[in-house]
Design a protein around this motif. Structure first.
Motif, PDB file in Angstrom:
ATOM      1  N   TYR A 156       0.804  -1.213   0.000  1.00 56.50           N
ATOM      2  CA  TYR A 156       0.000   0.000   0.000  1.00 56.50           C
ATOM      3  C   TYR A 156       0.844   1.272   0.000  1.00 56.50           C
ATOM      4  O   TYR A 156       0.306   2.370   0.014  1.00 56.50           O
ATOM      5  CB  TYR A 156      -0.930   0.001   1.219  1.00 56.50           C
ATOM      6  N   ASP A 157       2.188   1.130  -0.020  1.00 55.12           N
ATOM      7  CA  ASP A 157       3.060   2.300   0.042  1.00 55.12           C
ATOM      8  C   ASP A 157       3.819   2.497  -1.267  1.00 55.12           C
ATOM      9  O   ASP A 157       4.937   3.004  -1.281  1.00 55.12           O
ATOM     10  CB  ASP A 157       4.043   2.175   1.212  1.00 55.12           C
ATOM     11  N   VAL A 158       3.215   2.083  -2.386  1.00 58.62           N
ATOM     12  CA  VAL A 158       3.828   2.245  -3.699  1.00 58.62           C
ATOM     13  C   VAL A 158       2.936   3.150  -4.555  1.00 58.62           C
ATOM     14  O   VAL A 158       1.826   3.515  -4.160  1.00 58.62           O
ATOM     15  CB  VAL A 158       4.020   0.875  -4.388  1.00 58.62           C
ATOM     16  N   MET A 159       3.432   3.520  -5.749  1.00 61.80           N
ATOM     17  CA  MET A 159       2.681   4.454  -6.587  1.00 61.80           C
ATOM     18  C   MET A 159       1.305   3.919  -6.940  1.00 61.80           C
ATOM     19  O   MET A 159       0.301   4.631  -6.898  1.00 61.80           O
ATOM     20  CB  MET A 159       3.460   4.754  -7.867  1.00 61.80           C
ATOM     21  N   PHE A 160       1.251   2.624  -7.296  1.00 64.51           N
ATOM     22  CA  PHE A 160      -0.035   1.984  -7.587  1.00 64.51           C
ATOM     23  C   PHE A 160      -0.225   0.834  -6.604  1.00 64.51           C
ATOM     24  O   PHE A 160       0.172  -0.297  -6.863  1.00 64.51           O
ATOM     25  CB  PHE A 160      -0.082   1.478  -9.034  1.00 64.51           C
ATOM     26  N   PRO A 161      -0.833   1.116  -5.455  1.00 69.49           N
ATOM     27  CA  PRO A 161      -0.936   0.105  -4.391  1.00 69.49           C
ATOM     28  C   PRO A 161      -1.933  -0.995  -4.729  1.00 69.49           C
ATOM     29  O   PRO A 161      -2.731  -0.887  -5.655  1.00 69.49           O
ATOM     30  CB  PRO A 161      -1.419   0.927  -3.191  1.00 69.49           C
ATOM     31  N   THR A 162      -1.849  -2.069  -3.959  1.00 68.15           N
ATOM     32  CA  THR A 162      -2.829  -3.141  -4.063  1.00 68.15           C
ATOM     33  C   THR A 162      -4.208  -2.565  -3.780  1.00 68.15           C
ATOM     34  O   THR A 162      -4.403  -1.839  -2.806  1.00 68.15           O
ATOM     35  CB  THR A 162      -2.508  -4.261  -3.056  1.00 68.15           C
ATOM     36  N   GLU A 163      -5.166  -2.887  -4.621  1.00 68.06           N
ATOM     37  CA  GLU A 163      -6.511  -2.311  -4.508  1.00 68.06           C
ATOM     38  C   GLU A 163      -7.529  -3.411  -4.244  1.00 68.06           C
ATOM     39  O   GLU A 163      -7.691  -4.326  -5.049  1.00 68.06           O
ATOM     40  CB  GLU A 163      -6.873  -1.570  -5.789  1.00 68.06           C
ATOM     41  N   VAL A 164      -8.204  -3.351  -3.090  1.00 68.20           N
ATOM     42  CA  VAL A 164      -9.180  -4.379  -2.736  1.00 68.20           C
ATOM     43  C   VAL A 164     -10.613  -3.852  -2.756  1.00 68.20           C
ATOM     44  O   VAL A 164     -11.555  -4.593  -2.498  1.00 68.20           O
ATOM     45  CB  VAL A 164      -8.870  -4.990  -1.348  1.00 68.20           C
ATOM     46  N   ARG A 165     -10.791  -2.577  -3.061  1.00 63.42           N
ATOM     47  CA  ARG A 165     -12.139  -2.018  -3.109  1.00 63.42           C
ATOM     48  C   ARG A 165     -12.835  -2.383  -4.417  1.00 63.42           C
ATOM     49  O   ARG A 165     -12.217  -2.430  -5.473  1.00 63.42           O
ATOM     50  CB  ARG A 165     -12.084  -0.493  -2.964  1.00 63.42           C
ATOM     51  N   LEU A 166     -14.128  -2.638  -4.326  1.00 60.84           N
ATOM     52  CA  LEU A 166     -14.961  -2.875  -5.497  1.00 60.84           C
ATOM     53  C   LEU A 166     -15.937  -1.720  -5.637  1.00 60.84           C
ATOM     54  O   LEU A 166     -16.386  -1.151  -4.646  1.00 60.84           O
ATOM     55  CB  LEU A 166     -15.746  -4.183  -5.361  1.00 60.84           C
ATOM     56  N   GLN A 167     -16.276  -1.388  -6.877  1.00 56.98           N
ATOM     57  CA  GLN A 167     -17.222  -0.311  -7.132  1.00 56.98           C
ATOM     58  C   GLN A 167     -18.279  -0.806  -8.114  1.00 56.98           C
ATOM     59  O   GLN A 167     -18.007  -1.647  -8.970  1.00 56.98           O
ATOM     60  CB  GLN A 167     -16.513   0.904  -7.726  1.00 56.98           C
ATOM     61  N   LYS A 168     -19.466  -0.252  -7.973  1.00 60.79           N
ATOM     62  CA  LYS A 168     -20.551  -0.567  -8.903  1.00 60.79           C
ATOM     63  C   LYS A 168     -20.946   0.729  -9.606  1.00 60.79           C
ATOM     64  O   LYS A 168     -21.464   1.648  -8.979  1.00 60.79           O
ATOM     65  CB  LYS A 168     -21.742  -1.183  -8.171  1.00 60.79           C
ATOM     66  N   TYR A 169     -20.680   0.762 -10.893  1.00 58.61           N
ATOM     67  CA  TYR A 169     -20.949   1.952 -11.691  1.00 58.61           C
ATOM     68  C   TYR A 169     -22.350   1.868 -12.293  1.00 58.61           C
ATOM     69  O   TYR A 169     -22.734   0.860 -12.870  1.00 58.61           O
ATOM     70  CB  TYR A 169     -19.893   2.062 -12.787  1.00 58.61           C
ATOM     71  N   SER A 170     -23.102   2.936 -12.164  1.00 56.09           N
ATOM     72  CA  SER A 170     -24.457   2.981 -12.707  1.00 56.09           C
ATOM     73  C   SER A 170     -24.456   3.833 -13.973  1.00 56.09           C
ATOM     74  O   SER A 170     -24.323   5.053 -13.907  1.00 56.09           O
ATOM     75  CB  SER A 170     -25.417   3.576 -11.670  1.00 56.09           C
ATOM     76  N   PRO A 171     -24.576   3.218 -15.157  1.00 52.68           N
ATOM     77  CA  PRO A 171     -24.527   3.972 -16.423  1.00 52.68           C
ATOM     78  C   PRO A 171     -25.725   4.906 -16.593  1.00 52.68           C
ATOM     79  O   PRO A 171     -26.736   4.786 -15.884  1.00 52.68           O
ATOM     80  CB  PRO A 171     -24.542   2.866 -17.485  1.00 52.68           C
ATOM     81  N   PRO A 172     -25.631   5.836 -17.535  1.00 50.73           N
ATOM     82  CA  PRO A 172     -26.703   6.824 -17.741  1.00 50.73           C
ATOM     83  C   PRO A 172     -28.068   6.208 -18.036  1.00 50.73           C
ATOM     84  O   PRO A 172     -29.086   6.799 -17.693  1.00 50.73           O
ATOM     85  CB  PRO A 172     -26.196   7.631 -18.942  1.00 50.73           C
ATOM     86  N   TYR A 173     -28.109   5.021 -18.677  1.00 53.26           N
ATOM     87  CA  TYR A 173     -29.415   4.447 -19.002  1.00 53.26           C
ATOM     88  C   TYR A 173     -30.195   3.985 -17.778  1.00 53.26           C
ATOM     89  O   TYR A 173     -31.367   3.633 -17.883  1.00 53.26           O
ATOM     90  CB  TYR A 173     -29.284   3.300 -20.015  1.00 53.26           C
ATOM     91  N   LEU A 174     -29.552   3.999 -16.595  1.00 53.09           N
ATOM     92  CA  LEU A 174     -30.256   3.644 -15.363  1.00 53.09           C
ATOM     93  C   LEU A 174     -30.713   4.875 -14.584  1.00 53.09           C
ATOM     94  O   LEU A 174     -31.080   4.772 -13.412  1.00 53.09           O
ATOM     95  CB  LEU A 174     -29.362   2.760 -14.479  1.00 53.09           C
ATOM     96  N   ASP A 175     -30.700   6.024 -15.218  1.00 54.50           N
ATOM     97  CA  ASP A 175     -31.221   7.238 -14.596  1.00 54.50           C
ATOM     98  C   ASP A 175     -32.673   6.983 -14.171  1.00 54.50           C
ATOM     99  O   ASP A 175     -33.469   6.465 -14.961  1.00 54.50           O
ATOM    100  CB  ASP A 175     -31.168   8.386 -15.608  1.00 54.50           C
ATOM    101  N   PRO A 176     -33.048   7.318 -12.938  1.00 55.24           N
ATOM    102  CA  PRO A 176     -34.433   7.106 -12.491  1.00 55.24           C
ATOM    103  C   PRO A 176     -35.474   7.749 -13.406  1.00 55.24           C
ATOM    104  O   PRO A 176     -36.609   7.266 -13.499  1.00 55.24           O
ATOM    105  CB  PRO A 176     -34.450   7.746 -11.100  1.00 55.24           C
TER     106      PRO A 176
END
Length: 203
Positions: A70-90
């Motif tokens: 975790y102390d390097v330029m590109f650290p190990t990444e364990v987070r996940l994200q869920k992206y909601s595209p524009p077609y899912l606009d309410p």
């Protein structure tokens, strides 16, 4: 038993991170006008992006390191994200078809004609405004989605049955050269807005 418990614990942690972490994509969720916004997490060589049945995109991974660093330029990444595209606009929710699970086949054969029933409260549900697609679930590594393919099926006709119920008469892919046998996510897309995907198998 211990190995199974360890695996279950790891999966629970992953689910916890995915559900309860604050995703950096939150500023673009359900915001078509700002869909080009960037993220602050570096997703590089070992990253993934997978389409999910609900139409969102799961993003994870990053750089490869020798162990968890975790102390390097590109650290190990364990987070996940869920992206909601524009077609899912309410604001587009009324354009989203709903596949009737109990009235749609779970298996199809090459070249077979089959029916898909959908709920959609719109007046112009026609072949010109509707697409039936099948998305292969890829296996992803090294920023490449192997086996990724999107199939657009032929539609013979669409008939309105009662109220907001419509029947789509479609045709399965012609051969294994186009679509290898196996499982796919079936979507009905109306004016660019997809349904929730349903699993279907080509046998």
């Amino acid at each position: 038993m211990r190995a199974s418990r360890r695996l279950l614990w790891k999966l629970s942690v992953i689910v916890f991170l995915a559900v309860y972490s604050q995703p950096s994509f939150s500023e673009v969720e359900n915001c078509p006008a700002d869909a080009g916004s960037s993220d602050t997490i570096a997703r590089v060589y070992h990253s993934i992006a997978l389409a999910l049945p609900d139409g969102k995109v799961l993003v994870g991974g990053s750089n490869t390191n020798d162990g968890y660093k975790y102390d390097v330029m590109f650290p190990t990444e364990v987070r996940l994200q869920k992206y909601s595209p524009p077609y899912l606009d309410p604001a587009l929710a009324n354009l989203r078809p709903t596949i009737v699970n109990t009235a749609t086949p779970k298996q199809i054969r090459y070249g077979e004609r089959f029916n898909i029933r959908i709920h959609l409260n719109q007046k112009d549900v026609t072949k010109e405004n509707v697409k039936v697609t099948m998305l292969a679930p890829p296996f992803t590594t090294h920023a490449v989605s192997m086996n990724m393919r999107l199939l657009i099926l032929g539609i013979f006709d669409i008939k309105k049955e009662v109220r907001d119920l419509h029947q789509i008469h479609a045709i399965a892919p012609p051969s294994g050269k186009v679509a290898p046998p196996g499982y796919y996510l079936l979507f009905v897309v109306y004016n660019g807005v997809p349904s929730v995907g349903e699993w279907i198998q080509i046998v």
